[in-house]
Design a protein around this motif. Structure first.
Motif, PDB file in Angstrom:
ATOM      1  N   ARG A 130      89.272   4.559 -37.684  1.00  0.00           N
ATOM      2  CA  ARG A 130      87.980   3.815 -38.125  1.00  0.00           C
ATOM      3  C   ARG A 130      87.142   3.325 -36.943  1.00  0.00           C
ATOM      4  N   ALA A 131      87.983   2.922 -35.948  1.00  0.00           N
ATOM      5  CA  ALA A 131      86.969   2.383 -34.695  1.00  0.00           C
ATOM      6  C   ALA A 131      86.199   3.774 -34.120  1.00  0.00           C
ATOM      7  N   GLN A 132      86.862   4.714 -34.250  1.00  0.00           N
ATOM      8  CA  GLN A 132      86.220   5.892 -33.340  1.00  0.00           C
ATOM      9  C   GLN A 132      84.989   6.510 -34.494  1.00  0.00           C
ATOM     10  N   SER A 133      85.396   6.189 -35.649  1.00  0.00           N
ATOM     11  CA  SER A 133      84.416   6.726 -36.766  1.00  0.00           C
ATOM     12  C   SER A 133      83.333   6.029 -36.439  1.00  0.00           C
ATOM     13  N   ARG A 134      83.216   4.511 -36.293  1.00  0.00           N
ATOM     14  CA  ARG A 134      82.155   3.687 -36.223  1.00  0.00           C
ATOM     15  C   ARG A 134      81.463   4.158 -34.775  1.00  0.00           C
ATOM     16  N   ASP A 135      82.234   4.498 -33.902  1.00  0.00           N
ATOM     17  CA  ASP A 135      81.448   4.757 -32.384  1.00  0.00           C
ATOM     18  C   ASP A 135      80.795   5.954 -32.666  1.00  0.00           C
ATOM     19  N   ILE A 136      81.191   7.029 -33.411  1.00  0.00           N
ATOM     20  CA  ILE A 136      80.584   8.517 -33.712  1.00  0.00           C
ATOM     21  C   ILE A 136      79.461   8.256 -34.505  1.00  0.00           C
ATOM     22  N   GLN A 137      79.560   7.247 -35.651  1.00  0.00           N
ATOM     23  CA  GLN A 137      78.388   6.694 -36.429  1.00  0.00           C
ATOM     24  C   GLN A 137      77.125   6.247 -35.658  1.00  0.00           C
ATOM     25  N   ASP A 138      77.427   5.325 -34.682  1.00  0.00           N
ATOM     26  CA  ASP A 138      76.463   4.820 -33.730  1.00  0.00           C
ATOM     27  C   ASP A 138      75.861   5.725 -32.848  1.00  0.00           C
ATOM     28  N   LYS A 139      76.679   6.756 -32.246  1.00  0.00           N
ATOM     29  CA  LYS A 139      76.077   7.675 -31.686  1.00  0.00           C
ATOM     30  C   LYS A 139      75.052   8.667 -32.119  1.00  0.00           C
ATOM     31  N   ILE A 140      75.563   9.036 -33.520  1.00  0.00           N
ATOM     32  CA  ILE A 140      74.810   9.975 -34.437  1.00  0.00           C
ATOM     33  C   ILE A 140      73.459   9.229 -34.967  1.00  0.00           C
ATOM     34  N   ARG A 141      73.428   7.905 -35.150  1.00  0.00           N
ATOM     35  CA  ARG A 141      72.327   7.067 -35.672  1.00  0.00           C
ATOM     36  C   ARG A 141      71.456   7.039 -34.521  1.00  0.00           C
ATOM     37  N   LYS A 142      71.938   6.800 -33.294  1.00  0.00           N
ATOM     38  CA  LYS A 142      70.904   6.807 -32.137  1.00  0.00           C
ATOM     39  C   LYS A 142      70.402   7.865 -31.932  1.00  0.00           C
ATOM     40  N   LYS A 143      71.045   8.973 -32.016  1.00  0.00           N
ATOM     41  CA  LYS A 143      70.704  10.397 -31.601  1.00  0.00           C
ATOM     42  C   LYS A 143      69.555  10.922 -32.610  1.00  0.00           C
ATOM     43  N   SER A 144      69.660  10.628 -33.965  1.00  0.00           N
ATOM     44  CA  SER A 144      68.976  11.268 -34.863  1.00  0.00           C
ATOM     45  C   SER A 144      67.844  10.159 -35.287  1.00  0.00           C
ATOM     46  N   ILE A 163      68.126   7.066 -36.644  1.00  0.00           N
ATOM     47  CA  ILE A 163      68.464   6.402 -37.801  1.00  0.00           C
ATOM     48  C   ILE A 163      68.641   4.851 -37.475  1.00  0.00           C
ATOM     49  N   PRO A 164      68.065   3.877 -37.949  1.00  0.00           N
ATOM     50  CA  PRO A 164      68.225   2.410 -37.599  1.00  0.00           C
ATOM     51  C   PRO A 164      69.691   2.077 -37.598  1.00  0.00           C
ATOM     52  N   PRO A 165      70.371   1.507 -36.695  1.00  0.00           N
ATOM     53  CA  PRO A 165      71.869   0.916 -36.717  1.00  0.00           C
ATOM     54  C   PRO A 165      72.122  -0.086 -38.039  1.00  0.00           C
ATOM     55  N   SER A 166      70.938  -0.730 -38.331  1.00  0.00           N
ATOM     56  CA  SER A 166      71.075  -1.846 -38.916  1.00  0.00           C
ATOM     57  C   SER A 166      70.970  -1.471 -40.655  1.00  0.00           C
ATOM     58  N   LEU A 209      72.523  -0.078 -43.289  1.00  0.00           N
ATOM     59  CA  LEU A 209      73.671   0.398 -43.494  1.00  0.00           C
ATOM     60  C   LEU A 209      74.100   0.729 -45.135  1.00  0.00           C
ATOM     61  N   GLN A 210      73.355   0.088 -45.801  1.00  0.00           N
ATOM     62  CA  GLN A 210      73.573  -0.107 -47.346  1.00  0.00           C
ATOM     63  C   GLN A 210      72.752   0.802 -48.381  1.00  0.00           C
ATOM     64  N   ALA A 211      72.036   1.682 -47.722  1.00  0.00           N
ATOM     65  CA  ALA A 211      71.135   2.764 -48.396  1.00  0.00           C
ATOM     66  C   ALA A 211      71.377   4.243 -47.542  1.00  0.00           C
ATOM     67  N   PRO A 212      71.310   5.352 -48.274  1.00  0.00           N
ATOM     68  CA  PRO A 212      71.343   6.482 -47.567  1.00  0.00           C
ATOM     69  C   PRO A 212      70.091   6.672 -46.588  1.00  0.00           C
ATOM     70  N   ARG A 213      70.502   7.536 -45.650  1.00  0.00           N
ATOM     71  CA  ARG A 213      69.350   7.526 -44.654  1.00  0.00           C
ATOM     72  C   ARG A 213      69.221   9.023 -43.927  1.00  0.00           C
ATOM     73  N   ASP A 214      68.341   9.667 -43.700  1.00  0.00           N
ATOM     74  CA  ASP A 214      68.252  10.841 -43.240  1.00  0.00           C
ATOM     75  C   ASP A 214      67.470  10.871 -41.936  1.00  0.00           C
ATOM     76  N   GLY A 215      68.074  11.662 -41.077  1.00  0.00           N
ATOM     77  CA  GLY A 215      67.477  11.769 -39.775  1.00  0.00           C
ATOM     78  C   GLY A 215      67.513  13.191 -39.164  1.00  0.00           C
ATOM     79  N   ARG A 216      67.262  13.765 -37.863  1.00  0.00           N
ATOM     80  CA  ARG A 216      67.144  14.948 -37.223  1.00  0.00           C
ATOM     81  C   ARG A 216      67.370  14.661 -35.858  1.00  0.00           C
ATOM     82  N   MET A 217      68.308  15.529 -35.219  1.00  0.00           N
ATOM     83  CA  MET A 217      68.375  15.573 -33.762  1.00  0.00           C
ATOM     84  C   MET A 217      68.550  17.086 -33.354  1.00  0.00           C
TER      85      MET A 217
END
Length: 205
Positions: free
Chosen positions: A69-83, A85-88, A90-98
């Motif tokens: 789970r810890a690595q999953s959170r790290d992966i999500q942070d990396k993908i959110r930043k690159k695409s 998607i605001p890291p804050s 977390l409670q609604a679906p979000r779309d992005g692009r990279m």
């Protein structure tokens, strides 16, 4: 404008902290291997025990890896930043692009992150920009099907419905048909959500 000029940041995942080198290596290897192997999408799904990474090829899902789970959170942070998607949020679906660069070609990745009971599910759809120039003759189908498609395409009126599971070739077929119809003598207006590939000579919306 060349594809490489679309990049506003390094065309790969990069390390930004002392502890994230393993996560960066996993992400870069995952996306590069998936792009090279013709996978259509990547799924990263939190579970009660950790997270599972799965990929789809020709419409069929297969497991790639299981992570903590810890690595999953790290992966999500990396993908959110690159695409972007605001890291804050977390409670609604979000779309992005990279964008990533693999073997000198650009892979356009559409990202969807949405909350689930066990955490989050991340779906990354891989789009190879080289597919934008594919011709109808290059799309795998029977001669009878190709003839019927061309008959509808060049008829005075009608509708062509293309359906099938993810990775079955819907987008490839439709864009190949547009490439065949796209001549200076025609004006073509598309209604797309989203625009998967950009084609010169069309009005895409």
């Amino acid at each position: 404008m060349s594809d490489k000029k679309q990049f506003r940041e390094p065309p790969c995942f990069i390390s930004t902290a002392r502890h994230d080198a393993h996560t960066v290596d996993l992400l870069n290897n995952l996306f590069k291997d998936s792009a090279r192997g013709g996978y259509s999408d990547i799924h990263i799904e939190d579970t009660d025990e950790g997270a599972v990474i799965r990929r789809r090829h020709n419409g069929i899902m297969s497991e790639y890896s299981r992570i903590s789970r810890a690595q999953s959170r790290d992966i999500q942070d990396k993908i959110r930043k690159k695409s972007s998607i605001p890291p804050s949020e977390l409670q609604a679906p979000r779309d992005g692009r990279m964008f990533l660069e693999v073997d000198g070609r650009v892979v356009d990745i559409r990202v969807n992150i949405y909350p689930i009971r066990t955490g989050h599910s991340i779906v990354c759809r891989l789009l190879d920009q080289n597919n934008a120039s594919r011709q109808l003759e290059e799309v795998e189908m029977t001669p009878d099907v190709r003839r019927e498609i061309e008959k509808i395409m060049f008829g005075p009126e009608g509708m062509l419905l293309v359906s099938g599971p993810t990775g079955s070739g819907k987008t490839s077929t439709l864009y190949a048909a547009l490439n065949k119809l796209n001549t200076p003598e025609r004006k073509i207006i598309t209604v797309e959500d989203p625009v998967e590939y950009r084609l010169e000579g069309l009005v895409q919306g």
